[in-house]
Design an enzyme around this catalytic site. Structure first.
Site, short mmCIF file in Angstrom:
data_model
loop_
_atom_site.label_atom_id
_atom_site.label_comp_id
_atom_site.label_asym_id
_atom_site.label_seq_id
_atom_site.Cartn_x
_atom_site.Cartn_y
_atom_site.Cartn_z
N SER A 146 0.88 -1.17 0.00
CA SER A 146 0.00 0.00 0.00
C SER A 146 0.91 1.21 0.00
O SER A 146 2.11 1.10 0.29
CB SER A 146 -0.84 -0.02 1.28
OG SER A 146 -1.41 1.25 1.53
N TYR A 159 -1.96 -1.19 10.22
CA TYR A 159 -1.98 -1.31 8.75
C TYR A 159 -0.63 -0.92 8.16
O TYR A 159 -0.05 -1.64 7.33
CB TYR A 159 -3.10 -0.41 8.19
CG TYR A 159 -3.38 -0.60 6.73
CD1 TYR A 159 -4.13 -1.68 6.28
CD2 TYR A 159 -2.90 0.30 5.78
CE1 TYR A 159 -4.39 -1.86 4.92
CE2 TYR A 159 -3.15 0.13 4.43
CZ TYR A 159 -3.90 -0.96 3.99
OH TYR A 159 -4.15 -1.13 2.66
P1 NAD Z 1 -11.95 -5.37 -0.10
O1 NAD Z 1 -12.41 -5.28 1.31
O2 NAD Z 1 -12.83 -4.84 -1.20
O3 NAD Z 1 -11.59 -6.89 -0.47
C1 NAD Z 1 -10.82 -7.69 0.39
C2 NAD Z 1 -11.23 -9.14 0.23
O4 NAD Z 1 -10.38 -9.92 1.08
C3 NAD Z 1 -12.67 -9.41 0.67
O5 NAD Z 1 -13.35 -10.17 -0.31
C4 NAD Z 1 -12.51 -10.16 1.97
O6 NAD Z 1 -13.56 -11.10 2.22
C5 NAD Z 1 -11.18 -10.85 1.78
N1 NAD Z 1 -10.55 -11.19 3.05
C6 NAD Z 1 -10.44 -10.40 4.16
N2 NAD Z 1 -9.84 -11.07 5.14
C7 NAD Z 1 -9.55 -12.31 4.66
C8 NAD Z 1 -8.94 -13.47 5.21
N3 NAD Z 1 -8.51 -13.49 6.48
N4 NAD Z 1 -8.81 -14.56 4.43
C9 NAD Z 1 -9.27 -14.57 3.15
N5 NAD Z 1 -9.86 -13.50 2.58
C10 NAD Z 1 -10.01 -12.39 3.33
O7 NAD Z 1 -10.54 -4.64 -0.10
P2 NAD Z 1 -9.60 -4.16 -1.31
O8 NAD Z 1 -9.63 -2.70 -1.32
O9 NAD Z 1 -9.88 -4.93 -2.52
O10 NAD Z 1 -8.18 -4.60 -0.70
C11 NAD Z 1 -7.42 -5.68 -1.22
C12 NAD Z 1 -5.97 -5.49 -0.80
O11 NAD Z 1 -5.49 -4.26 -1.32
C13 NAD Z 1 -5.75 -5.41 0.72
O12 NAD Z 1 -4.56 -6.08 1.05
C14 NAD Z 1 -5.61 -3.92 0.96
O13 NAD Z 1 -4.88 -3.63 2.12
C15 NAD Z 1 -4.89 -3.50 -0.29
N6 NAD Z 1 -5.00 -2.09 -0.59
C16 NAD Z 1 -6.18 -1.53 -0.95
C17 NAD Z 1 -6.24 -0.17 -1.23
C18 NAD Z 1 -7.51 0.50 -1.66
O14 NAD Z 1 -7.49 1.73 -1.76
N7 NAD Z 1 -8.57 -0.20 -1.93
C19 NAD Z 1 -5.09 0.61 -1.11
C20 NAD Z 1 -3.90 0.01 -0.73
C21 NAD Z 1 -3.86 -1.35 -0.49
#
Ligand code: NAD
Length: 262
Positions: A146, A159
């Site tokens: 991130s 985080y």
């Molecule tokens: P999201 O909440 O839309 O999707 C995350 C998915 O992971 C969900 O389907 C959830 O059920 C699943 N999940 C959560 N805990 C879990 C576990 N213990 N085992 C298996 N599955 C699990 O989030 P996103 O925005 O798509 O985030 C995905 C990744 O991207 C994460 O690692 C997040 O930290 C990273 N990220 C996102 C952003 C953003 O702006 N969206 C920015 C930086 C990093």
């Protein structure tokens, strides 16, 4: 259409929503066989429906698992190899944000949970996928860090700690496994509009004020907008496609340029 993933097998965690779902769609359209992992079985079913609409021929294995449970991780890797015989690409993506609070007020149980999923989950994933790829003498891994994995962001001690650790672990694994023809990188997304970011904005602005909080948030981004999940999906597809083999051990921001501002 360019099919970079014909006869390739790609494993994606957190595939039920957001960035995992978007990457699954991009990669399925280019011919991959997909093994999709998520804690949420219903969400996985939704992702499968979307993929079948866009790529009716796609072969898809759905696996419900918690990435913070080492045995469950070993099983999702074994099940993938049993079904498809190999793993060419691994998008090690599942993660959570945790709550927002200044460090001295940060809840210790939430801290542990964020580390268990975001850091140990990514570690376990690499631990069981790397031997498969080493044996093949080929493969690519994209871990999800991130912007919070390369700089501080407010009120997110767990985080930011977990994502800095993912960045470090990625560089470390890259220099260990490059010699076996593996490429291991991380991406550092800024704010991409997914369920996680809506949740984050609700922590800042509340149920009524989150959209306004979002407008303020993007007002300082050079691009003046949130990123789109499919934009991240296309970067991940490039990194897993075999077109980028000599890129190894880097953490690539995809944030509209925001991490360069101070
Ligand atoms: P999201 O909440 O839309 O999707 C995350 C998915 O992971 C969900 O389907 C959830 O059920 C699943 N999940 C959560 N805990 C879990 C576990 N213990 N085992 C298996 N599955 C699990 O989030 P996103 O925005 O798509 O985030 C995905 C990744 O991207 C994460 O690692 C997040 O930290 C990273 N990220 C996102 C952003 C953003 O702006 N969206 C920015 C930086 C990093």
């Amino acid at each position: 259409m360019n099919k970079r993933f014909d006869s390739k097998v790609v494993l994606i965690t957190g595939a039920g929503s957001g960035l995992g779902q978007a990457a699954a769609l991009e990669i399925a359209k280019e011919g991959a066989k997909l093994s999709l992992v998520d804690l949420n079985e219903t969400a996985l079913g939704d992702t499968k429906k979307l993929i079948i609409e866009a790529a009716p021929e796609a072969e898809i294995l759905l696996l419900t698992a918690d990435v913070s449970d080492e045995q469950a991780v070993q099983k999702y890797v074994d099940d993938t190899v049993q079904k498809f015989g190999r793993i060419d690409g691994f998008y090690n993506n599942a993660g959570i944000e945790g709550t927002q609070a200044p460090t001295a007020e940060y809840n210790s149980k939430v801290f542990d949970k964020v580390i268990d999923i975001n850091l140990k989950g990514v570690f376990y994933g690499m631990k069981y996928v790397l031997p498969v790829m080493k044996e093949q003498q080929s493969g690519a891994i994209v871990n999800v860090a991130s912007v919070g994995g390369i700089r501080g962001v407010l009120n997110q001690a767990a985080y930011v700690a977990s994502k800095h650790a993912v960045s470090g672990m990625t560089k470390n694994a890259a220099i260990e496994y490059g010699q076996y023809n593996l490429s291991i990188n991380a991406i550092a997304p800024g704010a991409i509009m997914t369920a996680m970011v809506v949740g984050s904005l609700k922590q800042i602005g509340g149920e009524d004020g989150w959209e306004e909080a979002g407008k303020q948030f993007v007002s300082v981004n050079p691009k003046k907008r949130f990123g789109k999940p499919e934009e991240v999906g296309r970067l991940v597809a490039f990194l897993l496609s075999g077109e980028s083999e000599f890129i190894n051990g880097v953490v690539i921001p995809i944030d509209g340029g925001q991490s360069n501002q101070y």
